[in-house]
Every structure is written in structure tokens, then in C-alpha cells.
Design a protein around this motif. Structure first.
Motif, PDB file in Angstrom:
ATOM      1  N   THR A   1       1.868 -12.825   4.399  1.00  0.00           N
ATOM      2  CA  THR A   1       1.222 -11.258   4.954  1.00  0.00           C
ATOM      3  C   THR A   1       0.807 -11.559   6.054  1.00  0.00           C
ATOM      4  O   THR A   1      -0.019 -12.695   6.130  1.00  0.00           O
ATOM      5  CB  THR A   1       0.604 -10.695   3.681  1.00  0.00           C
ATOM      6  N   PRO A   2       0.814 -10.893   7.074  1.00  0.00           N
ATOM      7  CA  PRO A   2      -0.036 -11.044   8.375  1.00  0.00           C
ATOM      8  C   PRO A   2      -1.290 -10.963   8.163  1.00  0.00           C
ATOM      9  O   PRO A   2      -1.931 -10.036   7.402  1.00  0.00           O
ATOM     10  CB  PRO A   2       0.688  -9.924   9.233  1.00  0.00           C
ATOM     11  N   SER A   3      -2.273 -11.836   8.652  1.00  0.00           N
ATOM     12  CA  SER A   3      -3.597 -11.854   8.733  1.00  0.00           C
ATOM     13  C   SER A   3      -4.309 -11.668  10.070  1.00  0.00           C
ATOM     14  O   SER A   3      -5.616 -11.805  10.179  1.00  0.00           O
ATOM     15  CB  SER A   3      -4.132 -13.181   8.145  1.00  0.00           C
ATOM     16  N   GLY A   4      -3.568 -11.524  11.351  1.00  0.00           N
ATOM     17  CA  GLY A   4      -4.088 -11.613  12.444  1.00  0.00           C
ATOM     18  C   GLY A   4      -3.162 -10.663  13.404  1.00  0.00           C
ATOM     19  O   GLY A   4      -2.102 -10.574  12.962  1.00  0.00           O
TER      20      GLY A   4
ATOM     21  N   LEU B   1       3.909 -11.275  -1.542  1.00  0.00           N
ATOM     22  CA  LEU B   1       3.541 -10.173  -0.666  1.00  0.00           C
ATOM     23  C   LEU B   1       2.359  -9.530  -1.592  1.00  0.00           C
ATOM     24  O   LEU B   1       2.342  -9.323  -2.667  1.00  0.00           O
ATOM     25  CB  LEU B   1       4.321  -9.121  -0.453  1.00  0.00           C
ATOM     26  N   THR B   2       1.206  -9.299  -0.767  1.00  0.00           N
ATOM     27  CA  THR B   2      -0.079  -8.751  -1.399  1.00  0.00           C
ATOM     28  C   THR B   2      -0.010  -7.185  -1.109  1.00  0.00           C
ATOM     29  O   THR B   2       0.437  -6.651   0.138  1.00  0.00           O
ATOM     30  CB  THR B   2      -1.205  -9.386  -0.949  1.00  0.00           C
TER      31      THR B   2
ATOM     32  N   GLY C   1       8.887  -5.599   8.020  1.00  0.00           N
ATOM     33  CA  GLY C   1       8.096  -6.296   9.119  1.00  0.00           C
ATOM     34  C   GLY C   1       6.774  -6.740   9.025  1.00  0.00           C
ATOM     35  O   GLY C   1       5.981  -6.978   9.864  1.00  0.00           O
ATOM     36  N   LEU C   2       6.504  -6.723   7.739  1.00  0.00           N
ATOM     37  CA  LEU C   2       5.045  -7.239   7.221  1.00  0.00           C
ATOM     38  C   LEU C   2       5.125  -8.651   7.027  1.00  0.00           C
ATOM     39  O   LEU C   2       3.950  -9.317   6.960  1.00  0.00           O
ATOM     40  CB  LEU C   2       4.554  -6.456   6.156  1.00  0.00           C
ATOM     41  N   GLN C   3       6.203  -9.251   6.775  1.00  0.00           N
ATOM     42  CA  GLN C   3       6.359 -10.587   6.360  1.00  0.00           C
ATOM     43  C   GLN C   3       6.213 -11.629   7.705  1.00  0.00           C
ATOM     44  O   GLN C   3       6.526 -10.964   8.869  1.00  0.00           O
ATOM     45  CB  GLN C   3       7.485 -11.100   5.807  1.00  0.00           C
TER      46      GLN C   3
ATOM     47  N   TRP D   1       2.442   0.095   5.105  1.00  0.00           N
ATOM     48  CA  TRP D   1       2.819   1.540   4.890  1.00  0.00           C
ATOM     49  C   TRP D   1       3.630   1.623   3.411  1.00  0.00           C
ATOM     50  O   TRP D   1       3.951   0.627   3.037  1.00  0.00           O
ATOM     51  CB  TRP D   1       3.683   2.120   6.247  1.00  0.00           C
ATOM     52  N   GLY D   2       3.258   2.823   2.854  1.00  0.00           N
ATOM     53  CA  GLY D   2       3.927   2.964   1.612  1.00  0.00           C
ATOM     54  C   GLY D   2       4.264   4.211   1.185  1.00  0.00           C
ATOM     55  O   GLY D   2       3.742   5.280   1.952  1.00  0.00           O
ATOM     56  N   TYR D   3       4.726   4.533  -0.107  1.00  0.00           N
ATOM     57  CA  TYR D   3       4.948   5.828  -0.381  1.00  0.00           C
ATOM     58  C   TYR D   3       5.063   6.021  -2.053  1.00  0.00           C
ATOM     59  O   TYR D   3       5.105   4.755  -2.730  1.00  0.00           O
ATOM     60  CB  TYR D   3       6.207   6.508   0.276  1.00  0.00           C
ATOM     61  N   ASN D   4       5.424   6.858  -2.504  1.00  0.00           N
ATOM     62  CA  ASN D   4       5.716   7.230  -4.051  1.00  0.00           C
ATOM     63  C   ASN D   4       4.308   6.848  -4.891  1.00  0.00           C
ATOM     64  O   ASN D   4       4.662   5.873  -5.578  1.00  0.00           O
ATOM     65  CB  ASN D   4       6.990   6.254  -4.459  1.00  0.00           C
ATOM     66  N   PRO D   5       3.383   7.318  -4.891  1.00  0.00           N
ATOM     67  CA  PRO D   5       2.702   8.136  -4.022  1.00  0.00           C
ATOM     68  C   PRO D   5       1.778   6.866  -2.838  1.00  0.00           C
ATOM     69  O   PRO D   5       1.460   7.262  -1.833  1.00  0.00           O
ATOM     70  CB  PRO D   5       1.718   8.911  -4.483  1.00  0.00           C
ATOM     71  N   VAL D   6       1.461   5.898  -3.462  1.00  0.00           N
ATOM     72  CA  VAL D   6       0.602   4.631  -2.792  1.00  0.00           C
ATOM     73  C   VAL D   6       1.264   3.524  -3.383  1.00  0.00           C
ATOM     74  O   VAL D   6       1.345   3.137  -4.302  1.00  0.00           O
ATOM     75  CB  VAL D   6      -0.686   4.914  -3.010  1.00  0.00           C
ATOM     76  N   GLY D   7       1.651   2.650  -2.279  1.00  0.00           N
ATOM     77  CA  GLY D   7       1.916   1.422  -2.498  1.00  0.00           C
ATOM     78  C   GLY D   7       2.286   0.496  -1.277  1.00  0.00           C
ATOM     79  O   GLY D   7       2.754   1.136  -0.330  1.00  0.00           O
ATOM     80  N   LEU D   8       2.748  -0.795  -1.724  1.00  0.00           N
ATOM     81  CA  LEU D   8       3.587  -1.608  -0.784  1.00  0.00           C
ATOM     82  C   LEU D   8       5.149  -1.192  -0.764  1.00  0.00           C
ATOM     83  O   LEU D   8       5.931  -1.220  -1.865  1.00  0.00           O
ATOM     84  CB  LEU D   8       3.405  -2.976  -1.061  1.00  0.00           C
ATOM     85  N   ASN D   9       5.732  -1.058   0.155  1.00  0.00           N
ATOM     86  CA  ASN D   9       7.244  -0.889   0.177  1.00  0.00           C
ATOM     87  C   ASN D   9       7.857  -2.219   0.148  1.00  0.00           C
ATOM     88  O   ASN D   9       7.804  -3.048   1.176  1.00  0.00           O
ATOM     89  CB  ASN D   9       7.635   0.085   1.430  1.00  0.00           C
ATOM     90  N   ASN D  10       8.522  -2.564  -0.848  1.00  0.00           N
ATOM     91  CA  ASN D  10       9.059  -4.010  -1.240  1.00  0.00           C
ATOM     92  C   ASN D  10      10.421  -3.809  -1.777  1.00  0.00           C
ATOM     93  O   ASN D  10      10.703  -4.094  -3.030  1.00  0.00           O
ATOM     94  CB  ASN D  10       8.029  -5.120  -1.945  1.00  0.00           C
ATOM     95  N   PRO D  11      11.292  -3.265  -1.067  1.00  0.00           N
ATOM     96  CA  PRO D  11      12.675  -2.955  -1.688  1.00  0.00           C
ATOM     97  C   PRO D  11      13.399  -4.369  -2.085  1.00  0.00           C
ATOM     98  O   PRO D  11      14.131  -4.115  -3.256  1.00  0.00           O
ATOM     99  CB  PRO D  11      13.611  -2.277  -0.784  1.00  0.00           C
ATOM    100  N   LEU D  12      13.366  -5.285  -1.417  1.00  0.00           N
ATOM    101  CA  LEU D  12      14.027  -6.643  -1.943  1.00  0.00           C
ATOM    102  C   LEU D  12      13.075  -7.279  -3.074  1.00  0.00           C
ATOM    103  O   LEU D  12      13.622  -8.509  -3.607  1.00  0.00           O
ATOM    104  CB  LEU D  12      14.038  -7.543  -0.763  1.00  0.00           C
ATOM    105  N   GLN D  13      12.064  -6.823  -3.439  1.00  0.00           N
ATOM    106  CA  GLN D  13      11.283  -7.468  -4.525  1.00  0.00           C
ATOM    107  C   GLN D  13      10.743  -8.921  -4.185  1.00  0.00           C
ATOM    108  O   GLN D  13      11.118  -9.907  -4.876  1.00  0.00           O
ATOM    109  CB  GLN D  13      11.834  -7.615  -5.884  1.00  0.00           C
ATOM    110  N   LEU D  14      10.519  -9.045  -2.985  1.00  0.00           N
ATOM    111  CA  LEU D  14      10.151 -10.516  -2.384  1.00  0.00           C
ATOM    112  C   LEU D  14       8.777 -10.874  -2.947  1.00  0.00           C
ATOM    113  O   LEU D  14       7.827 -10.071  -3.270  1.00  0.00           O
ATOM    114  CB  LEU D  14       9.732 -10.525  -0.943  1.00  0.00           C
ATOM    115  N   SER D  15       8.625 -12.159  -3.493  1.00  0.00           N
ATOM    116  CA  SER D  15       7.373 -12.561  -3.920  1.00  0.00           C
ATOM    117  C   SER D  15       6.411 -13.082  -2.858  1.00  0.00           C
ATOM    118  O   SER D  15       6.662 -13.337  -1.892  1.00  0.00           O
ATOM    119  CB  SER D  15       7.762 -13.732  -4.959  1.00  0.00           C
TER     120      SER D  15
END
Length: 145
Positions: A101-104, A127-128, A82-84, A111-125
């Protein structure tokens, strides 16, 4: 016109709670739920009226929702997180221009986990990751003279 009571400047009275003697003018009345109880106590036994006992005595309007809400249309969402946002119609997963990435708006959050980071399961390019922790390790030298 004279008062019907004596002045009582040196009058002695007992505390209704502990029974010790005090000057009458030192005793204070206990108040419970904003009501006087006619119980006279010494300064040691006196306690202020508890504000938590006054809950419900006064009307409080604390609405949790708004009437007739409208959806947030600041983004067109795509992707699993939902961030794209869609920038190309129709979206092309192989193009970096398809996702951003949304800017406004009201949903600028990652949100992220393991322990910190972006959740990008599809490895989309494209994304920051704004959740990356950064730090440095250095050395400290202590000189004892």
C-alpha cells in the motif's frame, strides 16, 4: 469666509423613495456600482451598495492549471485500483512482497463502495483497508427515582 449655503441644522427633506419627511441630515445617498446616484433616502429605505454588482470591475487572475506540468513519479503503480506499488521486479502475484500500500506521495487515497471498504476485485493479499468503519453497541440504563 462665510459659506454660501445655510447651516440646515433643522432643515426638513423628503425621502426620494418613500416620501416621508425627515431631517435633512438623516437622509443618505444611494450608491450603485460605486457610483453616487444623487438619490437621498431615509435610514429605513437606505441599502448598502451590493458587492455582487462590482463583479468584473476589477481584474482577477485565478489560474486553474500550471504551466509545463510534470508527471507524479512518487509511485510505480500496479494493480487495477492504482493503490498498489511495485516492490519486486518483475511482480509476482502469488508473493505478498509484490504488492503493497502506498505510504507517501500525493496519491495516498483509497476509494470504495458498497457501502464502505477497499475495492479489491482480484482479492490481492497484503492490502490494508483504511476505510473500514468501526463502532460498538452498548446498553444505557436509566434510573427514575
Amino acid at each position: 469666509m462665510p459659506s454660501s449655503y445655510a447651516s440646515g441644522r433643522k432643515a426638513i427633506a423628503e425621502c426620494d423613495r418613500c416620501g416621508f419627511r425627515y431631517l435633512r441630515r438623516e437622509l443618505r445617498e444611494i450608491v450603485i456600482k460605486t457610483k453616487a446616484t444623487n438619490i437621498q433616502v431615509c435610514p429605513t429605505c437606505w441599502e448598502a451598495d451590493q458587492p455582487q454588482l462590482q463583479l468584473g470591475m476589477y481584474p482577477i487572475n485565478d489560474p486553474q492549471a500550471i504551466r509545463n506540468p510534470r508527471p507524479d513519479t512518487t509511485y510505480l503503480q500496479a494493480g487495477l485500483t492504482g493503490l498498489q506499488i511495485l516492490t519486486v521486479s518483475p511482480p509476482n502475484p502469488t508473493s505478498e512482497d509484490s504488492f503493497g500500500t502506498p505510504s507517501g506521495g500525493s496519491r495516498v487515497i483509497q476509494w470504495g463502495y458498497n457501502p464502505v471498504g477497499l475495492n479489491n476485485p482480484l482479492q490481492l493479499s497484503g492490502l490494508t483497508n483504511s476505510l473500514v468503519g468501526q463502532g460498538e453497541i452498548g446498553t444505557v440504563t436509566i434510573l427514575i427515582t
